[in-house]
Design an enzyme around this catalytic site. Structure first.
Site, mmCIF file in Angstrom:
data_model
loop_
_atom_site.group_PDB
_atom_site.id
_atom_site.type_symbol
_atom_site.label_atom_id
_atom_site.label_comp_id
_atom_site.label_asym_id
_atom_site.label_seq_id
_atom_site.Cartn_x
_atom_site.Cartn_y
_atom_site.Cartn_z
ATOM 1 N N ASN A 255 -23.069 31.841 -18.960
ATOM 2 C CA ASN A 255 -22.501 30.492 -19.073
ATOM 3 C C ASN A 255 -23.495 29.519 -18.456
ATOM 4 O O ASN A 255 -24.350 29.929 -17.665
ATOM 5 C CB ASN A 255 -21.189 30.406 -18.287
ATOM 6 C CG ASN A 255 -21.345 30.847 -16.842
ATOM 7 O OD1 ASN A 255 -21.305 32.044 -16.543
ATOM 8 N ND2 ASN A 255 -21.564 29.909 -15.940
ATOM 9 N N MET B 240 -24.173 32.803 -12.683
ATOM 10 C CA MET B 240 -23.218 33.336 -11.703
ATOM 11 C C MET B 240 -22.802 32.304 -10.661
ATOM 12 O O MET B 240 -21.776 32.457 -10.010
ATOM 13 C CB MET B 240 -23.847 34.523 -10.966
ATOM 14 C CG MET B 240 -23.625 35.840 -11.614
ATOM 15 S SD MET B 240 -23.959 37.145 -10.413
ATOM 16 C CE MET B 240 -23.623 38.565 -11.446
ATOM 17 N N HIS C 189 -25.743 41.140 -5.918
ATOM 18 C CA HIS C 189 -27.043 40.684 -5.405
ATOM 19 C C HIS C 189 -28.107 41.701 -5.811
ATOM 20 O O HIS C 189 -28.405 42.605 -5.048
ATOM 21 C CB HIS C 189 -27.018 40.592 -3.872
ATOM 22 C CG HIS C 189 -25.961 39.685 -3.327
ATOM 23 N ND1 HIS C 189 -25.510 39.781 -2.013
ATOM 24 C CD2 HIS C 189 -25.282 38.663 -3.888
ATOM 25 C CE1 HIS C 189 -24.594 38.854 -1.803
ATOM 26 N NE2 HIS C 189 -24.426 38.157 -2.925
ATOM 27 N N ASN D 176 -33.255 36.329 -8.270
ATOM 28 C CA ASN D 176 -33.234 37.298 -7.170
ATOM 29 C C ASN D 176 -34.205 38.447 -7.414
ATOM 30 O O ASN D 176 -34.670 39.086 -6.477
ATOM 31 C CB ASN D 176 -31.812 37.863 -7.000
ATOM 32 C CG ASN D 176 -30.801 36.774 -6.685
ATOM 33 O OD1 ASN D 176 -31.158 35.752 -6.109
ATOM 34 N ND2 ASN D 176 -29.562 36.975 -7.067
#
Ligand code: FAD
Length: 519
Positions: free
Chosen positions: A120, A124, A440, A474
């Site tokens: 989207n 997140m 994560h 990340n």
């Protein structure tokens, strides 16, 4: 009738619209305002402004619709609201996210059974908890001399504050009790403190959670040279003579594929899909997808002892609310876990009917553990099988080592000690969440000081040997961290964006550097 809504060429094409991709758009809008930028996001726009956190949507039905619309191929599946609810042992995603349908575990491996993604605008971060602690000790990236400054910038972009819950019932008490259990012998940076959160209060006092909208900021939204295209899957980074020269974009509305030329391409498509797109583009350095790491998570619940309801406290609906505080027990190299201690206003375990919960008195404790990094832990891709988007299917190879199990055992003991320090435990024993639950994931496009085969990109986020191609997210974080990673990933994106801004504003230097890179 065919309709191409995309530009033929831009200066910078950005893949993804989460906080790290948005950090690129923001810094470029601030520092290189003449540059044309196109941002491509496979998912739909689910909030207003685009990228806003869905928790800011007051109407529960609209909020739930926004979450469903973010769940890509998983939309419609059952979800669980909190990490603790995963205790049922079911393989369920959190609202706004979806799980891999297959390929998440192999025989004799642990896998990432609840490894998740969001599709989207805002990624997140339209669904996150917004905890933004700084890394400490060995979590930090030693070869980045400017890390502290970059983290300050990330705080600015995400709108981070440690004062969002000042005055929340019992939050001082929770911190005092935790501090008395852990602070002794710790330096100031490692003592218990309020969790820095990406959240602010509106003029009417309501809390607003930061999403990618806050990272983009008014400067990007007002930038006439910036455009965001939702429902647009980037299927390939296009290379010419080894340099990134654009992308191919598939409209999810028409199914048509269009080329968009770009002088720079930034891929911030999350830690699983950034390597997927590079792989699909034929960019396959050996380190790609490797060193995948998730933060194993232990949870426990406690109830504050010796507290009384204060006047005017309103019960909310069981989630983090304006009544809630979040305390932070920082990671240390000796205790390699990061504590996120959330006050809840409803109990995660059933209580007797004549035992009403005082808001803020239920404490959900979570410890995230730093992984023992392994080269063999990786997301690989199957060229012969396509995922729901038509991209190479992911195959996760992931194992917890003996050291990981040792750290988890220590974390279990520590969480019980912390639970007893704050109150009366509600759980009989701590619970280890299935791998992937932390949300994560790191390491898969890792940064390195040099191109030594163990990293994918340079300290600026530029993919080794592929001039013009930058990676964000990340996955770029090379260290084993226990703290929530988004702040660090946004900090690294700031560095990369500045590099592009600098190169675009000094054309001569750019061509020199291009020559150097292509040798
Ligand atoms: P994402 O936000 O994942 O965005 C990547 C985007 O790229 C997605 O929207 C995806 O659809 C898009 N994309 C992927 N492939 C393509 C493609 N080929 N073409 C076009 N678009 C593509 N982190 C913290 O630090 N603190 C927290 O407290 C925290 N809590 C969380 C709680 C929950 C419930 C969840 C779901 C997450 C939480 N996280 C937290 C994680 C945090 O949200 C992520 O770290 C962060 O959003 C990562 O940002 P990103 O920009 O790298 O990627």
């Amino acid at each position: 009738m065919s309709h191409n809504r995309y530009p033929a060429a831009v200066d910078v094409a950005i893949v993804g619209s989460g906080p790290t991709a948005s950090a690129y758009a923001r810094i470029l809008s601030e520092e290189a305002p003449g540059v044309t930028i196109a941002m491509f996001e496979v998912g739909p726009t689910v909030s207003n402004p685009p990228g806003a956190h869905v928790k800011n949507i007051e109407d529960p039905e609209r909020r739930s619709h926004a979450q469903r619309a973010s769940e890509g191929p998983g939309a419609g599946s059952q979800t669980v609201n909190s990490p603790g609810a995963v205790k049922s042992g079911d393989r369920l995603a959190r609202p706004g996210t979806f799980l891999l349908p297959d390929g998440y575990a192999f025989p004799d491996e642990d896998g990432l059974p609840v490894g998740a993604m969001s599709s989207n605008v805002g990624g997140m971060a339209a669904h996150w908890t917004a905890a933004c602690p700084r890394p400490g000790g060995r979590e930090r990236i030693a070869f980045l001399p400017d890390l502290e400054h970059l983290l300050d910038e990330a705080d600015r972009l995400l709108g981070v504050t440690s004062h969002a819950f000042d005055g929340a019932p019992f939050s001082n008490l929770v911190r005092e009790r935790l501090a008395s259990a852990v602070d002794e012998g710790r330096g100031p940076a490692f003592r218990v403190k309020p969790m820095p959160l990406a959240v602010h209060r509106r003029e009417d006092g309501c809390l607003v959670w930061s999403g990618a909208d806050v990272v983009l900021g008014d400067v990007t939204r007002a930038n006439p040279r910036f455009e965001l295209f939702d429902e647009s899957l980037v299927t390939r980074v296009v290379l010419d003579d080894g340099r990134a020269v654009g992308v191919e974009v598939k409209s999810r509305r028409t199914g048509e594929i269009h080329p968009v030329a770009a002088r720079y391409v930034v891929v911030g498509a999350d830690a699983l899909r950034t390597p997927q797109l590079l792989w699909a583009s034929g960019i396959r350095p050996d380190a790609l997808g490797r060193y995948l790491n998730d933060q194993a998570q232990v949870v426990f619940a406690s109830r504050l002892r010796d507290v009384k309801a204060e006047d005017g406290q309103m019960a909310a609906n069981g989630a983090l609310s304006q009544q809630s505080g979040v305390a932070w027990v920082p990671y240390t190299d000796e205790m390699p876990f990061h504590g996120q201690i959330m006050q809840l206003d409803a109990s995660p375990v059933p209580l007797a009917e004549d035992d009403p919960v005082i808001p803020g008195s239920i404490v959900g404790l979570g410890l995230f553990c730093a992984k023992d990094l392994q080269r063999e832990d990786r997301v690989a891709f199957d060229d012969d099988t396509l995922d729901a988007y038509g991209m190479p299917a992911m195959r996760i190879h992931y194992r917890l080592t003996d050291r990981d199990h040792e750290v988890l055992e220590r974390a279990k003991q520590e969480i019980v000690r912390l639970g007893n320090a704050v109150g009366e435990p509600l759980d009989e024993s701590p619970f280890i969440l299935p791998p992937g639950a932390s949300l994560h994931y790191q390491g898969t496009a890792r940064m390195g000081a040099t191109d030594d085969g163990e990293s994918v990109c340079s300290p600026d986020g530029q993919v080794w040997q592929v001039p013009g191609l930058f990676v964000a997210g990340n996955g770029v974080i090379p260290t084993s961290t226990a703290c929530n990673p988004t702040l660090t990933a946004v900090a690294l994106a700031v560095r990369g964006a500045r590099k592009i801004a600098e190169e675009l504003s000094t054309p001569l230097l750019m061509s020199e550097s291009d020559n150097r890179m292509s040798k």
